[in-house]
Design a protein around this motif. Sequence first.
Motif, PDB file in Angstrom:
ATOM      1  N   LEU A   9      38.427  24.410  56.854  1.00 50.13           N
ATOM      2  CA  LEU A   9      39.264  25.578  56.589  1.00 50.13           C
ATOM      3  C   LEU A   9      38.474  26.798  57.038  1.00 50.13           C
ATOM      4  CD1 LEU A   9      41.860  26.766  55.243  1.00 50.13           C
ATOM      5  CD2 LEU A   9      40.432  27.104  53.213  1.00 50.13           C
ATOM      6  N   THR A  10      39.036  27.558  57.958  1.00 50.84           N
ATOM      7  CA  THR A  10      38.397  28.787  58.428  1.00 50.84           C
ATOM      8  C   THR A  10      39.113  29.962  57.794  1.00 50.84           C
ATOM      9  OG1 THR A  10      37.812  27.738  60.519  1.00 50.84           O
ATOM     10  CG2 THR A  10      37.779  30.149  60.469  1.00 50.84           C
ATOM     11  N   THR A  11      38.350  30.908  57.265  1.00 50.01           N
ATOM     12  CA  THR A  11      38.901  32.115  56.662  1.00 50.01           C
ATOM     13  C   THR A  11      38.334  33.326  57.392  1.00 50.01           C
ATOM     14  OG1 THR A  11      39.053  31.016  54.513  1.00 50.01           O
ATOM     15  CG2 THR A  11      39.174  33.423  54.516  1.00 50.01           C
ATOM     16  N   TRP A  12      39.240  34.208  57.808  1.00 51.33           N
ATOM     17  CA  TRP A  12      38.856  35.454  58.467  1.00 51.33           C
ATOM     18  C   TRP A  12      39.081  36.602  57.495  1.00 51.33           C
ATOM     19  CZ3 TRP A  12      41.770  31.655  60.704  1.00 51.33           C
ATOM     20  CH2 TRP A  12      41.238  31.027  61.832  1.00 51.33           C
ATOM     21  N   TYR A  13      38.101  37.473  57.362  1.00 43.31           N
ATOM     22  CA  TYR A  13      38.188  38.675  56.538  1.00 43.31           C
ATOM     23  C   TYR A  13      38.317  39.854  57.493  1.00 43.31           C
ATOM     24  CZ  TYR A  13      36.668  35.550  52.869  1.00 43.31           C
ATOM     25  OH  TYR A  13      36.589  34.510  51.975  1.00 43.31           O
ATOM     26  N   LEU A  14      39.348  40.655  57.285  1.00 40.49           N
ATOM     27  CA  LEU A  14      39.649  41.758  58.199  1.00 40.49           C
ATOM     28  C   LEU A  14      39.753  43.066  57.417  1.00 40.49           C
ATOM     29  CD1 LEU A  14      41.718  39.115  59.034  1.00 40.49           C
ATOM     30  CD2 LEU A  14      41.712  40.506  61.090  1.00 40.49           C
ATOM     31  N   GLU A  15      39.501  44.180  58.111  1.00 39.51           N
ATOM     32  CA  GLU A  15      39.571  45.469  57.442  1.00 39.51           C
ATOM     33  C   GLU A  15      39.968  46.577  58.405  1.00 39.51           C
ATOM     34  OE1 GLU A  15      35.710  46.631  55.949  1.00 39.51           O
ATOM     35  OE2 GLU A  15      34.810  46.542  57.927  1.00 39.51           O
ATOM     36  N   GLN A  16      40.424  47.654  57.797  1.00 43.24           N
ATOM     37  CA  GLN A  16      40.575  48.951  58.445  1.00 43.24           C
ATOM     38  C   GLN A  16      39.764  49.917  57.599  1.00 43.24           C
ATOM     39  OE1 GLN A  16      44.665  50.150  58.925  1.00 43.24           O
ATOM     40  NE2 GLN A  16      45.159  48.410  60.219  1.00 43.24           N
ATOM     41  N   THR A  17      39.092  50.867  58.241  1.00 41.71           N
ATOM     42  CA  THR A  17      38.247  51.806  57.495  1.00 41.71           C
ATOM     43  C   THR A  17      38.714  53.250  57.608  1.00 41.71           C
ATOM     44  OG1 THR A  17      36.719  51.870  59.376  1.00 41.71           O
ATOM     45  CG2 THR A  17      36.201  50.319  57.573  1.00 41.71           C
ATOM     46  N   ALA A  18      39.835  53.482  58.263  1.00 39.09           N
ATOM     47  CA  ALA A  18      40.419  54.820  58.368  1.00 39.09           C
ATOM     48  C   ALA A  18      41.911  54.676  58.646  1.00 39.09           C
ATOM     49  CB  ALA A  18      39.753  55.609  59.494  1.00 39.09           C
ATOM     50  N   ILE A  56      53.836  26.758  54.312  1.00 38.51           N
ATOM     51  CA  ILE A  56      52.469  26.870  54.831  1.00 38.51           C
ATOM     52  C   ILE A  56      51.429  26.634  53.730  1.00 38.51           C
ATOM     53  CG2 ILE A  56      52.916  28.240  56.894  1.00 38.51           C
ATOM     54  CD1 ILE A  56      52.328  30.757  55.258  1.00 38.51           C
ATOM     55  N   ALA A  57      51.843  25.897  52.726  1.00 37.03           N
ATOM     56  CA  ALA A  57      50.941  25.390  51.684  1.00 37.03           C
ATOM     57  C   ALA A  57      50.278  26.466  50.843  1.00 37.03           C
ATOM     58  CB  ALA A  57      49.885  24.457  52.303  1.00 37.03           C
ATOM     59  N   TRP A  58      51.006  27.558  50.541  1.00 31.06           N
ATOM     60  CA  TRP A  58      50.496  28.479  49.532  1.00 31.06           C
ATOM     61  C   TRP A  58      50.678  27.792  48.182  1.00 31.06           C
ATOM     62  CZ3 TRP A  58      52.687  34.097  50.440  1.00 31.06           C
ATOM     63  CH2 TRP A  58      52.149  34.627  51.613  1.00 31.06           C
ATOM     64  N   THR A  59      49.586  27.436  47.543  1.00 32.50           N
ATOM     65  CA  THR A  59      49.685  26.709  46.280  1.00 32.50           C
ATOM     66  C   THR A  59      48.860  27.329  45.154  1.00 32.50           C
ATOM     67  OG1 THR A  59      47.884  25.243  46.955  1.00 32.50           O
ATOM     68  CG2 THR A  59      50.133  24.500  47.436  1.00 32.50           C
ATOM     69  N   ASP A  60      47.929  28.209  45.464  1.00 30.34           N
ATOM     70  CA  ASP A  60      47.006  28.736  44.452  1.00 30.34           C
ATOM     71  C   ASP A  60      47.716  29.308  43.225  1.00 30.34           C
ATOM     72  OD1 ASP A  60      45.136  28.074  46.346  1.00 30.34           O
ATOM     73  OD2 ASP A  60      44.492  30.119  46.742  1.00 30.34           O
ATOM     74  N   ARG A  61      48.784  30.045  43.450  1.00 28.74           N
ATOM     75  CA  ARG A  61      49.462  30.722  42.343  1.00 28.74           C
ATOM     76  C   ARG A  61      50.536  29.872  41.665  1.00 28.74           C
ATOM     77  NH1 ARG A  61      50.536  36.987  44.201  1.00 28.74           N
ATOM     78  NH2 ARG A  61      48.367  37.585  44.557  1.00 28.74           N
ATOM     79  N   LEU A  62      50.833  28.711  42.186  1.00 28.34           N
ATOM     80  CA  LEU A  62      51.900  27.901  41.603  1.00 28.34           C
ATOM     81  C   LEU A  62      51.593  27.472  40.176  1.00 28.34           C
ATOM     82  CD1 LEU A  62      52.983  25.693  44.631  1.00 28.34           C
ATOM     83  CD2 LEU A  62      54.050  27.808  43.773  1.00 28.34           C
ATOM     84  N   HIS A 150      42.459  38.904  53.838  1.00 27.91           N
ATOM     85  CA  HIS A 150      41.929  37.703  54.484  1.00 27.91           C
ATOM     86  C   HIS A 150      43.094  36.781  54.830  1.00 27.91           C
ATOM     87  CE1 HIS A 150      42.144  36.144  50.328  1.00 27.91           C
ATOM     88  NE2 HIS A 150      42.289  34.962  50.898  1.00 27.91           N
ATOM     89  N   THR A 151      42.866  35.983  55.848  1.00 27.23           N
ATOM     90  CA  THR A 151      43.822  34.975  56.270  1.00 27.23           C
ATOM     91  C   THR A 151      43.039  33.731  56.615  1.00 27.23           C
ATOM     92  OG1 THR A 151      45.754  34.536  57.689  1.00 27.23           O
ATOM     93  CG2 THR A 151      43.861  35.643  58.728  1.00 27.23           C
ATOM     94  N   CYS A 152      43.706  32.609  56.657  1.00 26.86           N
ATOM     95  CA  CYS A 152      42.984  31.368  56.932  1.00 26.86           C
ATOM     96  C   CYS A 152      43.743  30.497  57.909  1.00 26.86           C
ATOM     97  CB  CYS A 152      42.681  30.614  55.631  1.00 26.86           C
ATOM     98  SG  CYS A 152      44.131  29.865  54.867  1.00 26.86           S
ATOM     99  N   SER A 153      43.091  29.436  58.317  1.00 20.43           N
ATOM    100  CA  SER A 153      43.674  28.533  59.307  1.00 20.43           C
ATOM    101  C   SER A 153      44.900  27.789  58.778  1.00 20.43           C
ATOM    102  CB  SER A 153      42.618  27.546  59.820  1.00 20.43           C
ATOM    103  OG  SER A 153      41.918  26.931  58.768  1.00 20.43           O
ATOM    104  N   ASP A 154      45.181  27.869  57.482  1.00 18.53           N
ATOM    105  CA  ASP A 154      46.395  27.276  56.928  1.00 18.53           C
ATOM    106  C   ASP A 154      47.589  28.231  56.962  1.00 18.53           C
ATOM    107  OD1 ASP A 154      45.243  24.840  56.353  1.00 18.53           O
ATOM    108  OD2 ASP A 154      44.972  25.244  54.213  1.00 18.53           O
ATOM    109  N   ASP A 155      47.346  29.524  57.223  1.00 15.22           N
ATOM    110  CA  ASP A 155      48.433  30.502  57.208  1.00 15.22           C
ATOM    111  C   ASP A 155      49.297  30.372  58.458  1.00 15.22           C
ATOM    112  OD1 ASP A 155      47.979  31.589  54.705  1.00 15.22           O
ATOM    113  OD2 ASP A 155      46.715  33.206  55.442  1.00 15.22           O
ATOM    114  N   GLY A 156      50.328  31.183  58.520  1.00 13.14           N
ATOM    115  CA  GLY A 156      51.250  31.145  59.649  1.00 13.14           C
ATOM    116  C   GLY A 156      50.540  31.307  60.980  1.00 13.14           C
ATOM    117  N   GLU A 157      51.110  30.709  62.006  1.00 15.09           N
ATOM    118  CA  GLU A 157      50.447  30.659  63.302  1.00 15.09           C
ATOM    119  C   GLU A 157      50.227  32.027  63.936  1.00 15.09           C
ATOM    120  OE1 GLU A 157      52.762  29.001  66.623  1.00 15.09           O
ATOM    121  OE2 GLU A 157      54.435  28.905  65.226  1.00 15.09           O
TER     122      GLU A 157
END
Length: 180
Positions: A9-18, A56-62, A150-157
């Motif tokens: 599972l790959t997770t990317w963390y992204l940001e905007q600073t302005a 897309i297998a969002w299950t954490d909050r279920l 953040h988004t991960c390799s399980d999220d939408g294409e």
Amino acid sequence: MTDAPAGTLTTWYLEQTAPADLVPPSGRGREPMIMRAEVPSPELNRFLYVAVGGDIAWTDRLVWTYERWRELVEAPGTETWIAYDRGTPAGYVEMQGQADGAVEITQFGLIPAFRGRGIGGALLAHGVARAWDLAERWPGREQTRRVWLHTCSDDGEHALANYQKRGFRIYDVTTEERAS
């Protein structure tokens, strides 16, 4: 979504600073009506979570209890913005203001039937713009200094590409082995 090796599972963390980092969409597709859900509703947020993430297998909050959903939607600095296509909910963006002046986009996505219509770019741009001016709506909160997600390799294409098109930059990547 990506070429992540099977079993990882790959997770990317992204940001905007302005605020100037935000890149508006090109205007392709139907322009959705976007409204803030001003009345906190655990049922609404759970419905949106299941409707958007079911395929897309969002299950954490279920497993969350009603009380946990209520705590989420009633927390100061938490907002839910919903895109509508001709009166039908098409997707949502959920954000939470944090004590350090950051705003996290905690959930973002479209209901499957509305993907690929250009709605996601408009919804994300609207949500990020609202994250940058969150302090105006929540008295006593400091000005937003950073918007992240953040988004991960399980999220939408198209998730990672959409975030980058809106001006988000990757600041960290993690890869972990999945349990067999």
